[in-house]
Design an enzyme around this catalytic site. Sequence first.
Site, PDB file in Angstrom:
ATOM      1  N   LYS A  53       0.846  -1.206   0.000  1.00 20.91           N
ATOM      2  CA  LYS A  53       0.000   0.000   0.000  1.00 20.91           C
ATOM      3  C   LYS A  53       0.878   1.252   0.000  1.00 20.91           C
ATOM      4  O   LYS A  53       0.613   2.210  -0.734  1.00 20.91           O
ATOM      5  CB  LYS A  53      -0.926  -0.004   1.220  1.00 20.91           C
ATOM      6  CG  LYS A  53      -2.053  -1.023   1.102  1.00 20.91           C
ATOM      7  CD  LYS A  53      -2.781  -1.256   2.412  1.00 20.91           C
ATOM      8  CE  LYS A  53      -3.780  -2.410   2.232  1.00 20.91           C
ATOM      9  NZ  LYS A  53      -4.417  -2.856   3.472  1.00 20.91           N
ATOM     10  N   GLN A  97      -4.801  -1.498   9.508  1.00 20.20           N
ATOM     11  CA  GLN A  97      -4.749  -2.851   8.954  1.00 20.20           C
ATOM     12  C   GLN A  97      -5.385  -3.850   9.915  1.00 20.20           C
ATOM     13  O   GLN A  97      -5.097  -3.855  11.109  1.00 20.20           O
ATOM     14  CB  GLN A  97      -3.279  -3.227   8.666  1.00 20.20           C
ATOM     15  CG  GLN A  97      -3.091  -4.569   7.997  1.00 20.20           C
ATOM     16  CD  GLN A  97      -3.635  -4.639   6.584  1.00 20.20           C
ATOM     17  OE1 GLN A  97      -3.675  -3.637   5.865  1.00 20.20           O
ATOM     18  NE2 GLN A  97      -4.077  -5.805   6.172  1.00 20.20           N
ATOM     19  N   ASP A 120     -11.325   2.838   3.918  1.00 14.02           N
ATOM     20  CA  ASP A 120     -11.644   1.402   3.859  1.00 14.02           C
ATOM     21  C   ASP A 120     -13.159   1.191   3.713  1.00 14.02           C
ATOM     22  O   ASP A 120     -13.597   0.117   3.321  1.00 14.02           O
ATOM     23  CB  ASP A 120     -11.218   0.728   5.173  1.00 14.02           C
ATOM     24  CG  ASP A 120      -9.949  -0.100   5.041  1.00 14.02           C
ATOM     25  OD1 ASP A 120      -9.704  -0.626   3.937  1.00 14.02           O
ATOM     26  OD2 ASP A 120      -9.219  -0.217   6.042  1.00 14.02           O
TER      27      ASP A 120
HETATM   28  N1  GUN Z   1      -7.057  -6.825   6.087  1.00 12.99           N
HETATM   29  C1  GUN Z   1      -7.364  -7.574   4.998  1.00 12.99           C
HETATM   30  N2  GUN Z   1      -7.960  -6.812   4.057  1.00 12.99           N
HETATM   31  C2  GUN Z   1      -8.029  -5.566   4.557  1.00 12.99           C
HETATM   32  C3  GUN Z   1      -8.534  -4.327   4.048  1.00 12.99           C
HETATM   33  O1  GUN Z   1      -9.060  -4.234   2.933  1.00 12.99           O
HETATM   34  N3  GUN Z   1      -8.397  -3.254   4.862  1.00 12.99           N
HETATM   35  C4  GUN Z   1      -7.850  -3.355   6.110  1.00 12.99           C
HETATM   36  N4  GUN Z   1      -7.791  -2.253   6.850  1.00 12.99           N
HETATM   37  N5  GUN Z   1      -7.379  -4.474   6.609  1.00 12.99           N
HETATM   38  C5  GUN Z   1      -7.470  -5.572   5.837  1.00 12.99           C
END
Ligand code: GUN
Length: 292
Positions: A53, A97, A120
Amino acid sequence: MTARILDGKRIAAEMREEMRREVAGLAARRIVPGLAVVLVGDDPASRSYVAAKEKACAEAGMFSDDNRLPATTTQDELLALIARLNRDPRIHGILVQLPLPRHIQEDAVLLAIDPDKDVDGFHPVNVGRMIAGQRTFLPCTPHGVLHMLARSGITIEGSHAVIVGRSQIVGKPLANLLMRKDTLGNATVTVCHTRSRDIAALTRQADIVVAAAGQPNTITADMVRDGAVVIDVGVNRVADATRKSGYRLVGDVDFEAVSKKASWITPVPGGVGPMTITMLLYNTIESARRHA
Ligand code: GUN
């Protein structure tokens, strides 16, 4: 039939190039989209997602604020960091995350993020807006799946989509988006889960099968009708002594066998994964535009 590859990596690269130009346009107005990424603990899969990311942010010309906290971080410390990021005018998007260490309540953390920085789309306010059909940040993986289908010329409208998995992050929001009255929706949607009686009988009815169960070989060739579109959201590490890392990534679909029946199929890696990160950038740019 041999399936065509739904090339998420290529589509993501195409969209990121469009976004890079958009970010350059914003820079002329002195707006730099900023994303804060928060990782608590050192789960290896989470660490590699977060690194991807941050790299994507830098490549797009965006500002990324990297917050890596030890696994011993308390909930109050994490909430204090989120409060600071909520106030920081350089930050347009906040991503915490998941999963979080067990001593931290995920609900309390998601609720603390300013809904207008929740790129998100996990805050209950944004989940509610999505279900109400209002404009909001859409969750990145489901949104990425829709764009991947659309950019490959696959018709969603009127199709029967069968989703295997009902997670908060993928299955549930994707079901909602696919059934919306929208050009990227208007599908008939079935959601299967661990308590569904005959999953194969349901998936065999699908024009579009989405595997989001988090288990290798959840979807085998006998579960897919000839010509179906198969989207694999799974990312599973399986031991592989021939790899330097000691593992390889596989999805939830038996790719070898299913690709002989499907009309389109996503590979793992290189399918849905790159689209998720792309939609995160998309939401952050959208947020920067709104804040300006
Ligand atoms: N963990 C797995 N997929 C995601 C996501 O799309 N966003 C976040 N914040 N954590 C994750």
